[in-house]
Design an enzyme around this catalytic site. Structure first.
Site, PDB file in Angstrom:
ATOM      1  N   HIS B  81       0.848  -1.200   0.000  1.00  0.00           N
ATOM      2  CA  HIS B  81       0.000   0.000   0.000  1.00  0.00           C
ATOM      3  C   HIS B  81       0.881   1.247   0.000  1.00  0.00           C
ATOM      4  CE1 HIS B  81      -2.853   3.058   1.331  1.00  0.00           C
ATOM      5  NE2 HIS B  81      -2.115   3.273   2.408  1.00  0.00           N
ATOM      6  N   ASP B 110       7.529  22.673 -25.199  1.00  0.00           N
ATOM      7  CA  ASP B 110       7.460  21.290 -24.711  1.00  0.00           C
ATOM      8  C   ASP B 110       8.484  21.151 -23.592  1.00  0.00           C
ATOM      9  OD1 ASP B 110       7.354  18.406 -24.439  1.00  0.00           O
ATOM     10  OD2 ASP B 110       6.488  18.353 -26.450  1.00  0.00           O
ATOM     11  N   TRP B 146       7.384  -0.262   4.238  1.00  0.00           N
ATOM     12  CA  TRP B 146       7.990   0.356   3.041  1.00  0.00           C
ATOM     13  C   TRP B 146       9.437   0.762   3.269  1.00  0.00           C
ATOM     14  CZ3 TRP B 146       9.416   5.549   1.591  1.00  0.00           C
ATOM     15  CH2 TRP B 146       9.385   6.459   2.644  1.00  0.00           C
ATOM     16  N   SER B 173      13.537   6.179 -13.183  1.00  0.00           N
ATOM     17  CA  SER B 173      12.437   6.935 -13.784  1.00  0.00           C
ATOM     18  C   SER B 173      12.293   8.312 -13.137  1.00  0.00           C
ATOM     19  CB  SER B 173      11.142   6.127 -13.642  1.00  0.00           C
ATOM     20  OG  SER B 173      10.031   6.944 -13.830  1.00  0.00           O
ATOM     21  N   SER B 174      12.315   8.339 -11.793  1.00  0.00           N
ATOM     22  CA  SER B 174      12.190   9.624 -11.088  1.00  0.00           C
ATOM     23  C   SER B 174      13.340  10.553 -11.421  1.00  0.00           C
ATOM     24  CB  SER B 174      12.204   9.420  -9.572  1.00  0.00           C
ATOM     25  OG  SER B 174      11.078   8.749  -9.163  1.00  0.00           O
ATOM     26  N   HIS B 257      13.661  11.134   4.475  1.00  0.00           N
ATOM     27  CA  HIS B 257      13.054  12.379   4.912  1.00  0.00           C
ATOM     28  C   HIS B 257      12.873  13.373   3.771  1.00  0.00           C
ATOM     29  CE1 HIS B 257      11.019  14.695   7.762  1.00  0.00           C
ATOM     30  NE2 HIS B 257      11.588  15.748   7.226  1.00  0.00           N
ATOM     31  N   GLU B 259      12.465  12.561   0.848  1.00  0.00           N
ATOM     32  CA  GLU B 259      11.431  11.924   0.011  1.00  0.00           C
ATOM     33  C   GLU B 259      10.022  12.377   0.410  1.00  0.00           C
ATOM     34  OE1 GLU B 259      11.152  10.083  -2.617  1.00  0.00           O
ATOM     35  OE2 GLU B 259       9.071   9.425  -2.386  1.00  0.00           O
ATOM     36  N   TYR B 261       9.243  15.182   1.537  1.00  0.00           N
ATOM     37  CA  TYR B 261       9.065  16.538   1.026  1.00  0.00           C
ATOM     38  C   TYR B 261       8.913  16.562  -0.485  1.00  0.00           C
ATOM     39  CZ  TYR B 261      10.006  18.084   5.728  1.00  0.00           C
ATOM     40  OH  TYR B 261       9.933  18.273   7.077  1.00  0.00           O
ATOM     41  N   SER B 272      -0.612  27.068  -3.657  1.00  0.00           N
ATOM     42  CA  SER B 272      -0.276  28.476  -3.886  1.00  0.00           C
ATOM     43  C   SER B 272      -0.770  28.960  -5.245  1.00  0.00           C
ATOM     44  CB  SER B 272       1.241  28.680  -3.808  1.00  0.00           C
ATOM     45  OG  SER B 272       1.741  28.150  -2.616  1.00  0.00           O
ATOM     46  N   HIS B 306      15.499  11.905  13.172  1.00  0.00           N
ATOM     47  CA  HIS B 306      14.308  11.995  14.030  1.00  0.00           C
ATOM     48  C   HIS B 306      13.346  10.840  13.763  1.00  0.00           C
ATOM     49  CE1 HIS B 306      12.318  14.821  10.851  1.00  0.00           C
ATOM     50  NE2 HIS B 306      11.983  13.583  10.622  1.00  0.00           N
ATOM     51  N   HIS B 307      13.629  10.046  12.721  1.00  0.00           N
ATOM     52  CA  HIS B 307      12.844   8.827  12.491  1.00  0.00           C
ATOM     53  C   HIS B 307      13.370   7.680  13.338  1.00  0.00           C
ATOM     54  CE1 HIS B 307      10.662  10.377   8.949  1.00  0.00           C
ATOM     55  NE2 HIS B 307      11.748  11.098   8.766  1.00  0.00           N
ATOM     56  N   THR B 332       7.543  26.306   7.296  1.00  0.00           N
ATOM     57  CA  THR B 332       6.227  25.736   7.013  1.00  0.00           C
ATOM     58  C   THR B 332       5.138  26.662   7.540  1.00  0.00           C
ATOM     59  OG1 THR B 332       7.290  23.605   7.385  1.00  0.00           O
ATOM     60  CG2 THR B 332       4.913  23.581   7.070  1.00  0.00           C
ATOM     61  N   LYS B 335       4.474  29.504   5.265  1.00  0.00           N
ATOM     62  CA  LYS B 335       3.583  29.149   4.160  1.00  0.00           C
ATOM     63  C   LYS B 335       2.121  29.168   4.580  1.00  0.00           C
ATOM     64  CE  LYS B 335       6.506  26.544   1.108  1.00  0.00           C
ATOM     65  NZ  LYS B 335       5.882  27.079  -0.099  1.00  0.00           N
ATOM     66  N   ARG B 454       1.742   0.038  15.154  1.00  0.00           N
ATOM     67  CA  ARG B 454       1.383  -0.016  13.743  1.00  0.00           C
ATOM     68  C   ARG B 454       1.799  -1.368  13.166  1.00  0.00           C
ATOM     69  NH1 ARG B 454       6.011   3.726  10.844  1.00  0.00           N
ATOM     70  NH2 ARG B 454       4.756   3.301   9.007  1.00  0.00           N
TER      71      ARG B 454
END
Lengths: 180, 538
Positions: B81, B110, B146, B173-174, B257, B259, B261, B272, B306-307, B332, B335, B454
């Protein structure tokens, strides 16, 4: 698209591909960097992987620290493994020897490696070993059982707040990788 | 601000450089609009695939005890998932928006590298198919979460190398997509479109693209180390050979991390873009938005641990990562205040895209606040690996990224298709989504604080009530998304039949160049660059 833009694109792509390759390398560079950081700071409970020379410290008879011994086997490593005593009260600066017993439960030669860990991690640099079965791979004959000593000292400079240190060993079966 | 319409707005079928005929058009296309469409439709399909997996998870958790699936498959579901939603739905959806919108927003004909664009899309499809194929392999799909932490992930059956190669493909690809976007933004802007006149969406994607080329190679390296640990006797993460599993966590989160963002910065960009149009005001604090985005991107590289507050880091490390993480709340917050100030005293109307955007501002802020709570190292020991973190990141991803993707769909569908969607069904979709998403995720905060871990298929009976409520919310949310599918198909087929103008939304052309083109825009737009650059959004 005009010629100038195509040229600019090619140049930019070349730079960016270079950055990508550099970052792939950086990922790998993190491995030694991480080890260096652990070594310099003594973080993560990583301990010396070789014996230190026995030096004499001034023994602090007024202070007692409990050293606990833990033993574990990785996954289904077919061994018996335990320490002769579960814990010991020690004086900083004095040398002690504790025996560990390991036995190969299979009918084949076995190569095993014990990986040590000390917690709390910050105490690791004050825990010194002059002799340990964890410094090299151990080869066991079929069904062989062996008593192995660990000789250690707690450096009297260990900060005051530490009252208990846990020394943990995990045996890993390395037969397959070592035989090659 | 006047509109300068591209010179050839003749119907594209009669144009000599129109699309190829038949299905092959979609395989060989190098047109940014075609590739954007492919990305968006693929992402929509994956949204439903990943959503189905979420429904299986919520069905199993509806009641305590084992109901429908075995624990191994349940863990495969949570893993797949996440991977499908991150790499198959949210990221490709934003790449699709980038493909469609960036050339039109900066007045380019283009993307800079059209053939690479085609290749990066089809590599994505290959990568996701490879990932999906692991579901049918001996030993099942990866079930480690994941994050693919060793040693657990190394116990995956036959699927492990396939999952790793699929990560490689998705990464390549990315990276190709990111390189293309950077080259387009740097080299293809219309004359007069200076960097500080670019719409925020373009800015956020430029920064996101730099994040991608910096982190995807690191992730590729990490999974390659897993591969060699498993099959070639290296010991990067294997304690028996002198490695350390915690090392993997450091490398993974150095990627992981930034990622997250990658998924949220383009979200900020779309918000925006939409909010000023419906508030009928220029975006408040344009340059501060640009700098805030750049600051968030920079900070994302120095907060990764921090993870992993609970791995046994020394106190100095915990403190550093705690304070560094808290710093992120500042840009943040800038924003969030800017969006609010944009709406302040604006002549607001509440069409569906605006409704989703307002819900995003409110609900994303909640997700941000729980993030701030978890940045506090000592309390994180309670939240770590519980449903609290699940609630946190779903608030920042579902009512934030996914809501904004929905908003983008409603906002630009009339431009893309030339047809108007049915506003009543759009609002129904919004209200069902915004209510059910809170029923779905809000109770998970309580579950986490009460200690429910979890990634478990069964739980203690004390957690039964909130799980049932959460599952009910999940089913309503899942079903509501079928309305979106209906609207997309209906709009493509003709929608309400109402003829949409070039601007679609009142005065939208003041904000961005795409609204100066016809709806739908010609197959090739801005073959001659526009001469007037809108600056209302600044």
């Amino acid at each position: 698209m005009n010629e100038g833009v195509t040229q600019k694109n090619t140049k930019l792509v070349r730079i960016l591909v270079f950055v990508v390759l550099g970052m792939f390398g950086f990922g790998y560079a993190l491995v030694p960097l991480y080890d260096v950081l652990c070594e310099v700071t003594g973080l993560n409970g990583k301990v010396e992987s070789s014996a230190i020379k026995e030096v004499s410290y001034e023994v602090d008879k007024n202070r007692e620290i409990t050293v606990e011994f833990m033993t574990a086997l990785n996954e289904a490593t077919p061994m018996v493994f335990h320490s002769e005593i579960k814990k010991l009260k020690v004086h900083p600066g004095e040398y002690y020897t504790v025996n560990f017993y390991a036995e190969n439960k299979t009918d084949k030669v076995m190569v095993a490696r014990a990986i040590p860990s000390i917690s709390p991690g910050a105490a690791a640099e004050f825990f010194k070993k002059t002799e340990c079965f964890c410094f090299s791979e151990q080869t066991f004959r079929a069904r062989e059982g062996r008593t192995m000593p660990v000789r250690f000292v707690v450096n009297p400079e260990l900060p005051e707040q530490y009252k208990t240190i846990t020394l943990a060993y995990t045996f890993f079966d390395n037969t397959e990788t070592s035989v090659k | 601000m006047s509109a300068v319409v591209a010179e050839h707005d003749d119907h594209h079928d009669h144009h000599e450089h129109g699309p190829a005929k038949g299905l092959l058009r979609w395989v060989i296309t190098t047109n940014h609009k075609d590739i954007g469409t492919l990305y968006l439709l693929f992402a929509l399909a994956m949204f439903f695939v990943g959503g189905t997996m979420a429904m299986i998870i919520r069905a199993e958790l509806f009641e305590p005890g084992m109901q429908f699936v075995n624990p191994q498959f349940f863990n495969s579901m949570t893993t797949m998932h996440a991977l499908v939603m991150v790499f198959g739905a949210v990221m490709p959806a934003f790449v699709g928006l980038a493909n469609w919108m960036i050339p039109m927003m900066i007045g380019a004909p283009d993307m800079a590298l059209p053939r690479m664009n085609n290749m990066s899309f089809w590599l994505l499809v290959a990568g996701v198919l490879l990932l999906a194929s692991t579901l049918f392999m001996e030993g099942g799909a990866p079930a480690s979460g994941w994050t693919l932490y060793p040693p657990l992930v190394l116990q995956t059956g036959k699927a492990l190398p396939f999952a790793i190669f699929s990560v490689h493909l998705l990464g390549i690809s990315s990276i190709m997509g990111a390189i293309n976007i950077i080259a387009t933004i740097f080299n293809m802007r219309a004359p007069g479109m200076t960097l500080m006149k670019m719409p925020m969406f373009v800015w956020t994607w430029l920064i996101t693209a730099f994040l991608l080329i910096a982190i995807m190679p690191v992730f590729a390296g990490a999974v390659t180390m897993l591969l060699t640990d498993k099959f070639f006797n290296t010991s990067f993460f294997d304690a028996a050979g002198g490695g350390d599993p915690v090392l993997y966590q450091h490398i993974f989160w150095f990627f992981g991390h930034p990622e997250v963002y990658v998924m949220i910065l383009p979200t900020f960009g779309v918000a925006s873009t939409i909010i000023p149009v419906f508030a009928r005001k220029p975006l408040f604090g344009y340059s501060s938005m640009v700098y805030a985005t750049a600051s968030i991107a920079f900070l994302s590289f120095i907060v990764w641990a921090h993870h992993m507050f609970t791995v046994g880091m020394p106190i100095a490390g915990e403190l550093y990562f705690m304070y560094a993480t808290m710093l992120i709340a500042i840009p943040t917050g800038v924003k969030v205040f800017n969006w609010t100030a944009t709406m302040w005293k604006g002549s607001m109307t509440f069409e569906t895209p605006m409704l989703f955007s307002i819900a995003f501002v409110v609900l994303f802020t909640m997700g941000g606040f729980t993030g701030l709570m978890m940045s506090v190292a000592p309390v994180d020991f309670q939240y770590h690996d519980t449903y609290f973190i699940v609630a946190h990141f779903h608030y920042t991803l579902v009512p934030a990224s996914v809501f904004i993707l929905m908003a983008a769909g409603y906002f630009w569908l009339p431009k893309w298709t030339g047809h108007m969607y049915d506003e009543r069904i759009g609002r129904l979709h919004f209200w069902l989504s915004v209510v059910s998403v809170n029923i779905l995720f809000f109770p998970q905060h309580f579950l986490g604080l009460a200690g429910m871990p979890r990634r478990i298929p069964d739980y203690a009976v004390q957690f039964a009530d909130w799980n049932m409520i959460s599952s009910i919310g999940g089913f309503i949310f899942g079903a509501s998304q079928l309305l979106f599918l209906y609207i997309v198909i209906d709009t493509i087929k003709g929608g309400t039949g109402e003829k949409v103008t070039d601007e679609v939304w009142e005065d939208a052309a003041k904000h961005s160049l795409e609204w100066t083109l016809p709806s739908p825009p010609p197959y090739h737009s801005f073959t001659t660059p526009p001469t007037v650059i809108p600056t209302e959004h600044i």
